[in-house]
Design an enzyme around this catalytic site. Structure first.
Site, PDB file in Angstrom:
ATOM      1  N   THR A   7      51.685  43.172  39.488  1.00 28.29           N
ATOM      2  CA  THR A   7      50.320  42.697  39.643  1.00 28.29           C
ATOM      3  C   THR A   7      49.195  43.506  38.941  1.00 28.29           C
ATOM      4  OG1 THR A   7      48.422  42.023  40.997  1.00 28.29           O
ATOM      5  CG2 THR A   7      50.062  43.891  41.703  1.00 28.29           C
ATOM      6  N   ASN A   9      46.437  43.641  40.046  1.00 28.96           N
ATOM      7  CA  ASN A   9      45.402  43.743  41.089  1.00 28.96           C
ATOM      8  C   ASN A   9      45.675  44.864  41.864  1.00 28.96           C
ATOM      9  OD1 ASN A   9      44.002  43.724  43.465  1.00 28.96           O
ATOM     10  ND2 ASN A   9      44.235  41.382  43.831  1.00 28.96           N
ATOM     11  N   ALA A  10      44.756  46.051  41.741  1.00 28.50           N
ATOM     12  CA  ALA A  10      44.861  47.490  42.065  1.00 28.50           C
ATOM     13  C   ALA A  10      44.947  47.485  43.672  1.00 28.50           C
ATOM     14  CB  ALA A  10      43.859  48.405  41.610  1.00 28.50           C
ATOM     15  N   LYS A  12      45.986  45.171  45.720  1.00 32.80           N
ATOM     16  CA  LYS A  12      47.118  44.626  46.416  1.00 32.80           C
ATOM     17  C   LYS A  12      48.029  45.907  46.460  1.00 32.80           C
ATOM     18  CE  LYS A  12      47.483  39.610  45.178  1.00 32.80           C
ATOM     19  NZ  LYS A  12      48.526  38.654  44.531  1.00 32.80           N
ATOM     20  N   ASP A  68      53.669  35.359  44.760  1.00 31.81           N
ATOM     21  CA  ASP A  68      53.240  33.828  44.175  1.00 31.81           C
ATOM     22  C   ASP A  68      52.748  33.064  45.646  1.00 31.81           C
ATOM     23  OD1 ASP A  68      52.016  32.847  42.066  1.00 31.81           O
ATOM     24  OD2 ASP A  68      53.484  30.914  42.040  1.00 31.81           O
ATOM     25  N   PHE A 148      38.664  35.343  49.994  1.00 30.91           N
ATOM     26  CA  PHE A 148      38.498  34.585  48.507  1.00 30.91           C
ATOM     27  C   PHE A 148      39.336  33.510  48.638  1.00 30.91           C
ATOM     28  CE2 PHE A 148      42.837  35.106  46.906  1.00 30.91           C
ATOM     29  CZ  PHE A 148      43.444  35.890  47.897  1.00 30.91           C
ATOM     30  N   GLY A 149      39.340  32.808  47.376  1.00 23.83           N
ATOM     31  CA  GLY A 149      39.998  31.350  47.296  1.00 23.83           C
ATOM     32  C   GLY A 149      39.565  30.269  48.336  1.00 23.83           C
TER      33      GLY A 149
END
Ligand code: IMP
Length: 196
Positions: A7, A9-10, A12, A68, A148-149
């Protein structure tokens, strides 16, 4: 052992770093020199996480894992599932995705849904998969500003608040991603104990 989390995304990576065994040096895609977008063309969460991890192993020869996640809504036969990020189109707009979901569920009494995360770990070319699930329900309107999401629409079972109304620490205690990561970490710890 060097282990790449597939990823960029740091956030995560920083979340997981304190949890992995001391002998595991967690690195990002950037740190192994991988700057291209990873392929993600499968039609299941399992296939996509596998595809991303396999890509890193094949092109960089580094042990790695990829995740995922999808929101699976019962009344919609598991939609949006693997298409959660781009449900309302390629712009990956969270608000548009939520609006589309609410429209599709208009008048629907069955609001059951789950978030599901699949992680594929590749160690020396061998693949292992781990899953984390959190079950809950989809509200009729968004609530809360955190997360989020689809967080503002999702109330996990046993709670009255949405994920977007919880602080991160609280969400992380019960979330799909946390549960999948927990299983991955347990596996890595057991392997370490066996080899020491
Ligand atoms: P990813 O596989 O972690 O990139 O997640 C794919 C998509 O699933 C995201 O773009 C969001 O739409 C949704 N999603 C994943 N995790 C969460 C979550 O914890 N809360 C709400 N939506 C999520």
């Amino acid at each position: 052992m060097k282990l790449c989390m597939a990823t960029n995304n740091a956030h995560k990576i920083e979340e997981i770093r304190p949890l992995v065994p001391g002998t595991v040096g967690l690195v990002s895609l950037e740190e192994i020199g991988c700057r291209e977008e990873l392929p993600e063309t499968g039609d299941t969460l399992e296939a996509n996480s596998r595809q991303k991890a396999q890509y890193v192993w094949d092109h960089y020869g580094v042990n790695c894992f990829a995740d995922d996640t999808g929101l699976e809504v019962e009344a919609l036969g598991g939609e949006p599932g693997v298409y959660s990020a781009r449900y309302a189109g390629p712009q990956r707009d969270a608000r548009a995705n939520m609006e589309l979901l609410l429209r599709k569920l208009e008048g629907e009494e069955n609001r059951r849904a789950q978030f599901r995360t699949t992680i594929t770990l590749i160690l020396d070319g061998q693949a292992y998969q781990f899953e984390g699930v959190v079950r809950g329900a989809i509200l009729g309107a968004a609530r809360g500003t955190g997360g989020f999401g689809y967080d503002p629409l999702f109330v996990p079972d046993g709670y009255a608040r949405t994920f977007a109304e919880m602080d991160l620490a609280e969400k992380n205690k019960i979330s799909h991603r946390a549960r999948a990561v927990e299983r991955l970490i347990r596996f890595l710890r057991e392997r370490e104990e066996e080899s020491s």
